[in-house]
Design an enzyme around this catalytic site. Structure first.
Site, PDB file in Angstrom:
ATOM      1  CE  LYS A 144      -4.361  -1.167   2.309  1.00 42.44           C
ATOM      2  NZ  LYS A 144      -5.226  -0.787   3.463  1.00 42.44           N
ATOM      3  CD  GLU A 186       0.466  -0.310  12.776  1.00 47.97           C
ATOM      4  OE1 GLU A 186      -0.077  -1.431  12.770  1.00 47.97           O
ATOM      5  OE2 GLU A 186      -0.023   0.683  12.204  1.00 47.97           O
ATOM      6  CE  LYS A 228       0.641  -4.687   6.067  1.00 48.97           C
ATOM      7  NZ  LYS A 228       1.055  -3.295   6.258  1.00 48.97           N
ATOM      8  CD  GLU A 238      -8.247  -2.752   3.432  1.00 54.15           C
ATOM      9  OE1 GLU A 238      -7.050  -2.446   3.394  1.00 54.15           O
ATOM     10  OE2 GLU A 238      -9.092  -2.160   4.091  1.00 54.15           O
ATOM     11  NE  ARG A 242      -3.366  -4.756   2.857  1.00 54.45           N
ATOM     12  CZ  ARG A 242      -2.334  -4.504   2.075  1.00 54.45           C
ATOM     13  NH1 ARG A 242      -2.227  -5.110   0.915  1.00 54.45           N
ATOM     14  NH2 ARG A 242      -1.396  -3.645   2.432  1.00 54.45           N
ATOM     15  CG  ASN A 246      -7.748  -1.213   8.270  1.00 51.59           C
ATOM     16  OD1 ASN A 246      -6.615  -0.792   8.069  1.00 51.59           O
ATOM     17  ND2 ASN A 246      -8.603  -1.475   7.300  1.00 51.59           N
ATOM     18  CG  HIS A 249      -5.400   1.431  11.568  1.00 53.45           C
ATOM     19  ND1 HIS A 249      -4.906   0.506  12.458  1.00 53.45           N
ATOM     20  CD2 HIS A 249      -4.326   1.865  10.837  1.00 53.45           C
ATOM     21  CE1 HIS A 249      -3.593   0.366  12.263  1.00 53.45           C
ATOM     22  NE2 HIS A 249      -3.227   1.170  11.293  1.00 53.45           N
ATOM     23  CG  HIS A 253      -6.580   6.443   9.836  1.00 53.99           C
ATOM     24  ND1 HIS A 253      -6.914   5.687   8.736  1.00 53.99           N
ATOM     25  CD2 HIS A 253      -5.255   6.231  10.038  1.00 53.99           C
ATOM     26  CE1 HIS A 253      -5.840   5.032   8.304  1.00 53.99           C
ATOM     27  NE2 HIS A 253      -4.823   5.348   9.077  1.00 53.99           N
TER      28      HIS A 253
END
Lengths: 367, 367
Positions: A144, A186, A228, A238, A242, A246, A249, A253
């Site tokens: 990504k 992470e 991962k 995704e 996948r 998140n 997230h 975010h």
């Protein structure tokens, strides 16, 4: 040195994790058949350049590669279309052709920016990741890449897999402690979503990891990258699985956005987001221990798990509604089922989110 | 209505060619399962918008689609990162999500620009081509999308296949004659590289095509698209065969660049480029008739085949050296073997190019 393979058919690639790898970059380039007649562009930032740019350039040059470089300012602001255009200019002026490679030497920002350059220069050239942060163990795997639009993060990008990831753990020794903690966030996430034993290992090795013990770091990063890589191998673009990556997230975010991308580091924001997701799961009937264990491991790393008092729920919710994960007044969340296992739910209401925000603000006042 | 299938595995898509299709856009969207809950963004230019934007918007709305639109200035200058960012802003403000579609309603510029938006918005959303020029029969098939960098054309882009191409030949009736001629240049090219019988058909139906006779246009565009689709099916990402589509383009792109993208239309520049390629082939020992026949069919359409006197060889050659097809002081050219068949050669020297430029300037003085 540890080697992992990301299994994506003809786009498969290896991740090399170990000490002293940046000084051997040329050797790895040659081994992977990267073209010597075409210039290589190294993209890095002004924090990393003084430390490692010469090392990598020298190693590539000694192996017969022609190297040009572009140094951008460190920080999220460099993930803009304006800086993207500057890097493109450097690529054209450097004479890069279709057989050239673009190298990302740095953390997640440099990786995302250089990766989108590699994805779109002449409609796509080779890409090599050389992460220099712990956080980048996550962003450098999976392909990504993106830049930000002023209205939303990571809005303009592509899926573009690297030819290899060269992860020199020696470069992590120069990281500020706040970035170490945020990067380990992470790593813990990878345990929480996929592997309870690894989550437990993280908890037990908290002190070693924070002290940047090479053996612990090497093992932890390999496990994190491996999880991962497994997830991405199943679902590169995704379409389904996948999305479990998140965890934390959706809210994370939003916190980054309302903090203007300067208040919270990404790893800090998703730490709060993971605590919120666990609380939300408990509110929906999961065992309280999920929340307690999640918060416990994160707190061990010195990561925040309470909601910051200074942001009101309206601002947080408004930011979430701009997210790619918002649809028809409901939010998609990744929620823990137990430690090491998560589910994706698409029916979280704004009321549920408000309740969790209030509860995690409450937590903050007890500290 | 004629239907063609571009065969690219899971990225396969149909091309519909016929009259009145823009007014049936909603029907085609529904038939192809494009999401109704997510807004559709139509990108078009200020020449095309007054003619067809309402028609398409109305058709989509009647079928239950929510439509937003972005009108850019007509012309190559809109293929810039600046305009790309403006279209991205429109997409975000219009609330496009991952299930949205971006529609290119217009010629090659709009197709390339909107296509790169579709390729990179949230790392890729659905794309629909609605070409309104003859030239776009070429650019709308094959998935190459891009914007220009100020230093070079099509430098920033992607491969992103549309979900379908809706080619309403009625829209061609409003084209200026110069654009008609220039568009037919790519149609002739498809005959010259792949199918001698089709090249001959173009020659025999020159008058019908220039008069925009619907039956001739429908057949010619279907053949042209079909040849492009066959080539692209074999080699989507230009690893080999696809390069034959570049007949006339090595020199053509150089002429466009030195003319500031305003002096020559793309089809005019590649017409001169095709004459030059044929001459180069003859200089390398092919039969003279190849050059004579190539020039004859192009001249029949009123297309230029001589080198313009006002540009000197140094400027032309300097521009060619910036091209993606220049490597190690030699140029890659597509050269005719006979009418309907070409070869790719990678060893054309600058001296050979100088000779051809001089010879085609000479031709210009005889006119």
């Amino acid at each position: 040195m540890r080697t992992l393979q990301v299994d994506l058919g003809e786009r498969s690639y290896p991740i090399y994790i170990g000490g002293g790898l940046l000084g051997r970059a040329g050797e790895f380039f040659e081994q992977h058949g990267l073209a010597k007649k075409s210039p290589v562009l190294i993209v890095t930032d002004d924090h990393v350049a003084p430390l490692y740019l010469d090392t990598v350039t020298k190693s590539l040059s000694e192996q017969g590669y022609r190297v040009v470089s572009k140094v951008v300012k460190a920080g999220e602001k460099s993930k803009s279309l304006e800086v993207f255009e500057d890097v493109m200019t450097a690529a054209i002026e450097g004479g890069l052709d279709r057989h050239s490679a673009v190298v990302a030497l740095g953390g997640g920002v440099v990786g995302d920016l250089a990766g989108f350059v590699a994805a779109s220069y002449m409609r796509g050239v080779s890409f090599v990741q050389m992460p220099t942060t712990i956080l980048a163990h996550d962003s450098s795997v999976g392909g990504k890449v993106a830049v930000n639009h002023r209205l939303a993060k990571n809005m303009i990008g592509a899926f573009h897999q690297p030819k290899m990831v060269l992860y020199d753990v020696d470069s992590l020794q120069t990281l500020p402690i706040r970035e170490v903690r945020a990067g380990l966030s992470e790593m813990v996430k990878h345990g929480l979503i996929w592997n309870a034993a690894f989550a437990d290992w993280c908890r037990q090795h908290t002190a070693d990891l924070l002290a940047l013990d090479p053996e612990a770091l090497g093992y932890g990063l390999t496990q994190g990258c491996s999880i991962k890589a497994q997830v991405v191998s199943v679902d590169e673009r995704e379409q389904g699985l996948r999305a479990i990556l998140n965890l934390g997230h959706t809210l994370g975010h939003a916190l980054e956005a309302i903090g203007g991308y300067g208040e919270f580091l990404h790893g800090e924001a998703i730490s709060i987001g993971m605590a919120a997701a666990a609380k939300l799961a408990v509110n929906r009937g999961r065992d309280l221990s999920i929340y307690e264990e999640t918060v416990s491991v994160l707190k061990g790393f010195g990561l925040p798990t309470a909601m910051p008092q200074q942001h009101d729920e309206h601002a947080i919710i408004a930011a979430m509604m701009h997210d790619k994960k918002f649809k028809e007044q409901q939010l998609v969340f990744v929620l823990p089922v137990e430690i090491g296992k998560v589910e994706i739910v698409a029916d979280v209401t704004l009321d549920e989110v408000r309740r969790v925000i209030a509860e995690l603000k409450e937590e903050g006042q007890h500290v």
